[in-house]
Design a protein around this motif. Structure first.
Motif, PDB file in Angstrom:
ATOM      1  N   GLU A  82       0.829  -1.204   0.000  1.00 15.77           N
ATOM      2  CA  GLU A  82       0.000   0.000   0.000  1.00 15.77           C
ATOM      3  C   GLU A  82       0.863   1.254   0.000  1.00 15.77           C
ATOM      4  O   GLU A  82       0.532   2.245  -0.634  1.00 15.77           O
ATOM      5  CB  GLU A  82      -0.948   0.008   1.191  1.00 15.77           C
ATOM      6  CG  GLU A  82      -2.094  -0.979   1.049  1.00 15.77           C
ATOM      7  CD  GLU A  82      -2.970  -1.073   2.294  1.00 15.77           C
ATOM      8  OE1 GLU A  82      -2.516  -0.678   3.400  1.00 15.77           O
ATOM      9  OE2 GLU A  82      -4.100  -1.549   2.166  1.00 15.77           O
ATOM     10  N   GLY A  83       1.963   1.214   0.725  1.00 12.35           N
ATOM     11  CA  GLY A  83       2.888   2.352   0.761  1.00 12.35           C
ATOM     12  C   GLY A  83       3.481   2.621  -0.601  1.00 12.35           C
ATOM     13  O   GLY A  83       3.613   3.770  -1.031  1.00 12.35           O
ATOM     14  N   ARG A  84       3.840   1.538  -1.341  1.00 11.04           N
ATOM     15  CA  ARG A  84       4.380   1.711  -2.695  1.00 11.04           C
ATOM     16  C   ARG A  84       3.331   2.286  -3.628  1.00 11.04           C
ATOM     17  O   ARG A  84       3.629   3.132  -4.461  1.00 11.04           O
ATOM     18  CB  ARG A  84       4.899   0.384  -3.224  1.00 11.04           C
ATOM     19  CG  ARG A  84       6.254  -0.017  -2.641  1.00 11.04           C
ATOM     20  CD  ARG A  84       6.894  -1.152  -3.412  1.00 11.04           C
ATOM     21  NE  ARG A  84       6.080  -2.358  -3.441  1.00 11.04           N
ATOM     22  CZ  ARG A  84       6.176  -3.360  -2.583  1.00 11.04           C
ATOM     23  NH1 ARG A  84       7.065  -3.313  -1.614  1.00 11.04           N
ATOM     24  NH2 ARG A  84       5.410  -4.430  -2.678  1.00 11.04           N
ATOM     25  N   LEU A  85       2.086   1.837  -3.491  1.00 12.86           N
ATOM     26  CA  LEU A  85       0.998   2.360  -4.336  1.00 12.86           C
ATOM     27  C   LEU A  85       0.772   3.846  -4.059  1.00 12.86           C
ATOM     28  O   LEU A  85       0.528   4.628  -4.974  1.00 12.86           O
ATOM     29  CB  LEU A  85      -0.292   1.588  -4.093  1.00 12.86           C
ATOM     30  CG  LEU A  85      -0.373   0.208  -4.729  1.00 12.86           C
ATOM     31  CD1 LEU A  85      -1.673  -0.495  -4.291  1.00 12.86           C
ATOM     32  CD2 LEU A  85      -0.319   0.303  -6.245  1.00 12.86           C
ATOM     33  N   ALA A  86       0.835   4.229  -2.796  1.00 19.30           N
ATOM     34  CA  ALA A  86       0.602   5.623  -2.420  1.00 19.30           C
ATOM     35  C   ALA A  86       1.688   6.538  -2.976  1.00 19.30           C
ATOM     36  O   ALA A  86       1.445   7.715  -3.243  1.00 19.30           O
ATOM     37  CB  ALA A  86       0.521   5.746  -0.897  1.00 19.30           C
ATOM     38  N   GLU A  87       2.888   5.989  -3.179  1.00 22.42           N
ATOM     39  CA  GLU A  87       3.998   6.798  -3.710  1.00 22.42           C
ATOM     40  C   GLU A  87       3.818   7.119  -5.177  1.00 22.42           C
ATOM     41  O   GLU A  87       4.386   8.067  -5.675  1.00 22.42           O
ATOM     42  CB  GLU A  87       5.330   6.056  -3.526  1.00 22.42           C
ATOM     43  CG  GLU A  87       5.751   5.936  -2.075  1.00 22.42           C
ATOM     44  CD  GLU A  87       6.978   5.038  -1.904  1.00 22.42           C
ATOM     45  OE1 GLU A  87       7.532   4.577  -2.920  1.00 22.42           O
ATOM     46  OE2 GLU A  87       7.363   4.805  -0.752  1.00 22.42           O
TER      47      GLU A  87
END
Length: 143
Positions: free
Chosen positions: A137-142
């Motif tokens: 999810e953190g990678r998607l948010a970036e």
């Protein structure tokens, strides 16, 4: 016997030696000659495979009108089909031995029987999966 091999599987990173030993009891060594399929895309997942010798090709056919596409290879120490232990979705790719290959199979039904008998193990697995989800999810948010 196979707990040292299972210890390298990221899904099992939070398990104790005793828990790994319990899971390892059902592990089976399998041998595949060159050109033999470990499993096919669309098959029901029968378990997790850890390659201990040899090399496999990972193939996917997403469009019936196009040829199969090699999406990767795997060799000793690499894990295939890890999520099959937890979900009942069909295999997303085929895996074919490129050369004489040995793999450890951790069968799904025996694995799930251990989970039912040892309720602390699923809680630890959920923790690992939760961390993976947060990271994804953190990678998607970036982006």
């Amino acid at each position: 016997m196979y707990e040292d091999i299972l210890k390298k599987v990221s899904l099992f990173s939070g398990l104790s030696d005793r828990e790994l030993k319990e899971i390892a009891r059902s592990a089976q060594e399998r041998h595949y000659s060159a050109g033999t399929a470990l499993f096919h895309q669309g098959d029901t997942g029968t378990g997790l495979y850890i390659i201990t010798a040899g090399r496999v090709r990972i193939i996917q056919a997403n469009d019936p009108d196009r040829a199969e596409e090699v999406i990767g290879t795997a060799g000793p120490g690499e894990v295939l089909g890890e999520m099959a232990l937890l979900d009942d979705l069909p295999r997303s790719a085929s895996v074919i031995a490129e050369e004489e290959t040995t793999a450890i199979l951790l069968p799904i039904w025996e694995f799930r029987a251990v989970l039912r008998q040892q309720p602390e193990i699923p809680l630890k697995l959920l923790s690992v999966l939760s961390r993976r989800l947060r990271k994804a999810e953190g990678r998607l948010a970036e982006h």
